[in-house]
Scaffold this active site. Structure first.
Site, PDB file in Angstrom:
ATOM      1  N   SER A   1      24.903  13.409  36.694  1.00  0.00           N
ATOM      2  CA  SER A   1      24.727  12.825  35.758  1.00  0.00           C
ATOM      3  C   SER A   1      25.453  14.277  34.761  1.00  0.00           C
ATOM      4  O   SER A   1      26.641  14.639  35.166  1.00  0.00           O
ATOM      5  CB  SER A   1      23.381  12.569  35.322  1.00  0.00           C
ATOM      6  OG  SER A   1      23.888  11.637  33.895  1.00  0.00           O
TER       7      SER A   1
ATOM      8  N   ASP B   1      24.954   5.511  37.832  1.00  0.00           N
ATOM      9  CA  ASP B   1      24.456   6.977  37.668  1.00  0.00           C
ATOM     10  C   ASP B   1      23.239   7.512  38.891  1.00  0.00           C
ATOM     11  O   ASP B   1      22.662   6.464  38.796  1.00  0.00           O
ATOM     12  CB  ASP B   1      23.011   7.553  36.466  1.00  0.00           C
ATOM     13  CG  ASP B   1      22.983   8.016  36.058  1.00  0.00           C
ATOM     14  OD1 ASP B   1      22.625   9.377  37.417  1.00  0.00           O
ATOM     15  OD2 ASP B   1      22.607   8.786  34.517  1.00  0.00           O
TER      16      ASP B   1
END
Length: 279
Positions: A39, A157
């Protein structure tokens, strides 16, 4: 002994890692054989391995605080809460990264979550795939409504399934691992709330729903691994102080700059300790 650097994400909490990596670069510290990012940790790491770590502070404090990125009203109108594609492309336009340097830099691995299998995947970042991998690794489920497609598969993610890929690094033969966390030491992730929303939104992806439900358990198990690694593994941890006041969606620039300075200070202390040991 092969060494790896693992950089956790955490959206705006990534400002701490930005400060750490700025200091590493300014002091020409990069002894790592591999860097793994998740991320915001992946976007921070991309700047670091290509020699442009200062861009990270600018991205978080100047671009991520704009309504084009974070917009709850847009989300209520069925748009993105956090438009990670806009953020990455705008960052590339204003503070371009030298993607070609990825061919000769320390290998950078981005973690992304396969929506179909509900499992993490680890991909080396190259000039050809950097845009889609940075979008995918930051595509927080539900907050970003159009998960990107990579090699024919949709991803979200990487933090959903492997927020701190230290065990993966160990399994790949890296026994000297430095980890930059985005929460103070002692933090434990709480169980996910409101999973019924995920059940509805991702009804076609039952493995992803299961991964979301297990997220806290996986995360806390990783923290336990870091706290008590195997006897043949050394893990060095750089963490924000207890007073770190930046949350996932903190938009106040004064708080972000303060969090950045905490990262700078933590890195300086860490490097000083390494010099003392070497002496």
């Amino acid at each position: 002994m092969k060494s790896a650097l693992v950089v956790e994400g955490g959206a705006m909490r990534g400002i701490f890692a930005a400060g750490v990596l700025d200091t590493f670069q300014l002091q020409h510290y990069n002894p790592f054989d591999m860097v793994l990012g998740v991320s915001a940790g992946a976007t921070n790491a991309a700047g670091y391995v290509t020699g442009n770590a200062p861009r990270n502070r600018k991205i978080i404090t100047r671009l991520a605080t704009q309504r084009e990125f974070f917009n709850p009203v847009r989300f209520m109108l069925k748009g993105h809460m956090t438009d990670v594609k806009w953020l990455w492309l705008e960052a590339q336009a204003r503070y371009p990264i030298n993607a070609e340097a990825l061919a000769t830099s320390t290998p950078l691995i981005a973690v992304i979550t396969n929506m179909r299998t509900g499992e993490p995947e680890y991909h080396r970042v190259t000039a050809d795939n950097i845009d889609v991998l940075m979008e995918a690794t930051c595509a927080l489920p539900m907050a970003y409504r159009t998960p990107p497609r990579y090699q024919g598969v949709r991803y979200v993610d990487g933090g959903v399934t492997d927020a701190i890929p230290v065990q993966y690094a160990y399994e790949q033969g890296f026994k000297d691992i430095t980890v930059i966390l985005s929460q103070p030491w002692g933090y434990q992730k709480a169980e996910e709330k409101g999973t019924w929303v995920a059940n509805k939104v991702f009804a076609r992806y039952p493995k992803l729903i299961q991964a979301i439900q297990q997220r806290a358990t996986r995360y806390n198990d990783t923290l336990a691994f870091i706290a008590s690694p195997p006897t043949d593994c050394r893990i060095n941890v750089i963490v924000p102080p207890a007073e770190f006041g930046v949350g996932r969606l903190t938009m106040r620039r004064d708080k972000l700059i303060h969090g950045y300075q905490m990262g700078r200070h933590a890195a300086q202390s860490y490097l000083a300790q390494l010099r003392d040991v070497a002496a």
